[in-house]
Design an enzyme around this catalytic site. Structure first.
Site, short mmCIF file in Angstrom:
data_model
loop_
_atom_site.label_atom_id
_atom_site.label_comp_id
_atom_site.label_asym_id
_atom_site.label_seq_id
_atom_site.Cartn_x
_atom_site.Cartn_y
_atom_site.Cartn_z
N ARG A 1 87.03 90.09 16.44
CA ARG A 1 86.87 91.28 15.58
C ARG A 1 85.59 92.04 15.91
NH1 ARG A 1 89.12 91.52 10.44
NH2 ARG A 1 87.18 92.10 9.43
N ARG B 1 78.82 95.31 23.20
CA ARG B 1 78.63 96.58 23.92
C ARG B 1 77.38 96.57 24.76
NH1 ARG B 1 79.14 99.36 18.70
NH2 ARG B 1 81.37 99.55 18.33
N ARG C 1 89.63 81.01 1.67
CA ARG C 1 88.22 81.05 1.31
C ARG C 1 88.07 81.99 0.13
NH1 ARG C 1 85.08 77.20 2.42
NH2 ARG C 1 83.21 78.48 2.72
N ARG D 1 75.62 87.07 3.03
CA ARG D 1 75.06 88.40 3.23
C ARG D 1 74.64 88.99 1.90
NH1 ARG D 1 80.72 90.84 5.72
NH2 ARG D 1 82.03 90.02 4.08
N GLU E 1 76.33 87.29 -1.55
CA GLU E 1 77.68 86.80 -1.35
C GLU E 1 77.66 85.33 -0.95
OE1 GLU E 1 79.73 90.03 0.65
OE2 GLU E 1 81.05 88.55 1.56
N TYR F 1 94.87 87.88 7.81
CA TYR F 1 93.53 88.46 7.69
C TYR F 1 93.62 89.95 8.02
CZ TYR F 1 88.36 88.46 8.45
OH TYR F 1 87.01 88.69 8.41
N ASP G 1 92.92 93.93 7.72
CA ASP G 1 92.00 94.96 7.27
C ASP G 1 92.78 95.97 6.42
OD1 ASP G 1 89.75 93.95 8.50
OD2 ASP G 1 90.09 95.04 10.37
N1 UDP Z 1 80.24 87.13 12.44
C1 UDP Z 1 79.13 86.45 12.87
N2 UDP Z 1 77.89 86.93 12.56
C2 UDP Z 1 77.72 88.04 11.83
C3 UDP Z 1 78.86 88.76 11.39
C4 UDP Z 1 80.12 88.26 11.71
O1 UDP Z 1 79.25 85.43 13.51
O2 UDP Z 1 76.57 88.42 11.56
C5 UDP Z 1 81.58 86.58 12.78
C6 UDP Z 1 82.00 85.47 11.85
O3 UDP Z 1 82.70 84.52 12.59
C7 UDP Z 1 82.90 86.18 10.89
C8 UDP Z 1 83.60 87.20 11.77
O4 UDP Z 1 82.58 87.57 12.72
O5 UDP Z 1 83.81 85.32 10.30
C9 UDP Z 1 84.10 88.41 11.08
O6 UDP Z 1 83.08 89.01 10.33
P1 UDP Z 1 83.29 90.31 9.47
O7 UDP Z 1 81.96 90.68 8.94
O8 UDP Z 1 84.04 91.31 10.29
O9 UDP Z 1 84.23 89.77 8.31
P2 UDP Z 1 84.59 90.40 6.91
O10 UDP Z 1 83.84 91.68 6.80
O11 UDP Z 1 86.08 90.56 6.96
O12 UDP Z 1 84.15 89.39 5.95
#
Ligand code: UDP
Length: 371
Positions: free
Chosen positions: A170, A174, A247, A278, A304, A352, A354
């Protein structure tokens, strides 16, 4: 029968279906067990700030049809998601890009960054078998250790070796100085909040809140020709084949009497020790301004905490590993035998999704069902 369709769940999937069915002249009743519409995109105003009550939702899509559809119900602002990672006080840019590589290794050119990544990814031979291998093969071990491992294990409660590789795909990687988290043509936050957007989708549709379908299933089923069910698929079948794993997330919200707590909408705590994954500072989704463009004096933050779902919790994320995938397939076979029920959405399809993908899936279903 009183209604053509009973829609269980007033989230995005249910709202799209209800809207389209109404447009086609069908009679629709939407019910939801929670006291509000909008499912997990529900937002609520606190101190003039639209607080995303079930976690940050940033709308982004490459699908022009979905964008044209959703912008009928809200105007979107130009918010661009660029989360910051905090690893034990060191700050890194996300997603992984030249700013991240510069901070991590001191490299200044794409060529130097590529060389570093190449050196580090050599430890993975063959196709990556799990999230850990996939991550190292994408960005190398240093970034894996500092920015991925701790965060992922907190979010999923599982070792990175036990998780599927696709989750990390996901995230873009870059070799440019671009902090935009999403590779999306369209991105933004609905002005006026997600709840208002869903309200507009449901305009003219009968909605009943605080109604638990599964508690009174026979009664509800007798009211409509067909049911669109967007709740958890295993709950629908009374967990008869066993529990699917999810989860869940718990939020600790605070109103702070300061204008700026962290200077960004999202800061990810990527070490293993900090208990939250986060912190969201909601005002930055709307540039710190109220509806009239004035600076907001206070701020609302949400810490969170990720946890394993147990009965009574809200499910947020399906755990799409092999074991759960197989169990879902078994439930899906049962679902296919329910001729008058359509299962849809993140929980109904155990996927999962979006937001844009949910809307696309709902629109596809409408085309099949309503034409
Ligand atoms: N991820 C990570 N570090 C970060 C942010 C995301 O390793 O700082 C990885 C982690 O495995 C996570 C996945 O990327 O489960 C998807 O994160 P995202 O933030 O896209 O998930 P959502 O916003 O759906 O909770």
């Amino acid at each position: 029968m009183k209604y053509d369709y009973l829609v269980v769940g007033a989230g995005l999937y249910g709202a799209v279906f209800a809207h389209e069915a109404k447009q086609k002249g069908k009679s629709v009743l939407v019910i939801d067990k929670r006291p509000h519409i909008a499912g997990n995109v529900y937002s609520k105003q606190v101190e003039g700030i639209h607080v995303h009550q079930y976690g940050a939702h940033i709308f982004h899509t490459n699908n022009r049809k979905v964008w044209q559809y959703i912008t009928k119900f809200a105007e979107f602002n130009r918010f661009t998601n660029s989360p910051v990672a905090n690893y034990k006080g060191e700050l890194y840019s996300l997603p992984f890009n030249m700013y991240t590589f510069n901070k991590m290794w001191g490299v200044t050119t794409p060529e130097e960054a590529t060389q570093k990544i190449e050196e580090q990814r050599r430890e993975i031979v063959g196709e990556p078998k799990n999230l850990e291998e996939q991550a190292i093969s994408l960005v190398g071990r240093d970034i894996y250790e500092k920015l991925i491992k701790g965060y992922t294990e907190k979010q999923w409660g599982r070792d990175c070796k036990e998780l599927p590789a696709f989750i990390i795909k996901r995230l873009p990687v870059r070799l440019t100085f671009d902090n935009n988290y999403f590779n999306a043509l369209y991105q933004g936050i609905p002005i006026g909040g997600y709840t208002q957007m869903v309200e507009n989708m449901l305009a003219g549709v009968e909605v009943r809140l605080n109604e638990d379908y599964l508690n009174k299933k026979d009664e509800y089923d007798a009211m409509a020709e067909k049911v669109v069910y967007t709740g958890a698929i295993d709950a629908y079948f009374d967990y008869r084949l066993g529990n699917l794993e999810y989860r869940s997330v718990r939020f600790e919200n605070e109103i702070l009497d300061i204008p700026n707590y962290q200077g960004n909408a999202a800061v990810n705590y990527t070490d293993r020790e900090t208990p939250w994954t986060r912190i969201i500072e909601h005002k930055w989704f709307e540039f710190g301004k109220d509806e009239n463009g004035n600076d907001l004096p206070k701020t609302v933050i949400s810490k969170e905490y990720s946890s394993e779902w147990k009965p009574g919790d809200e499910p947020y994320y399906p755990v799409n590993d092999e074991k759960n995938g197989a169990l879902y397939q078994a439930y899906n076979e049962l679902a296919n035998q329910e001729s008058n029920v359509i299962f849809g959405g993140r929980l109904g399809e155990y996927k999962y999704y979006d937001m844009d993908a949910v809307i696309a899936a709902a629109l596809d279903m409408c085309e099949k069902e309503l034409s």
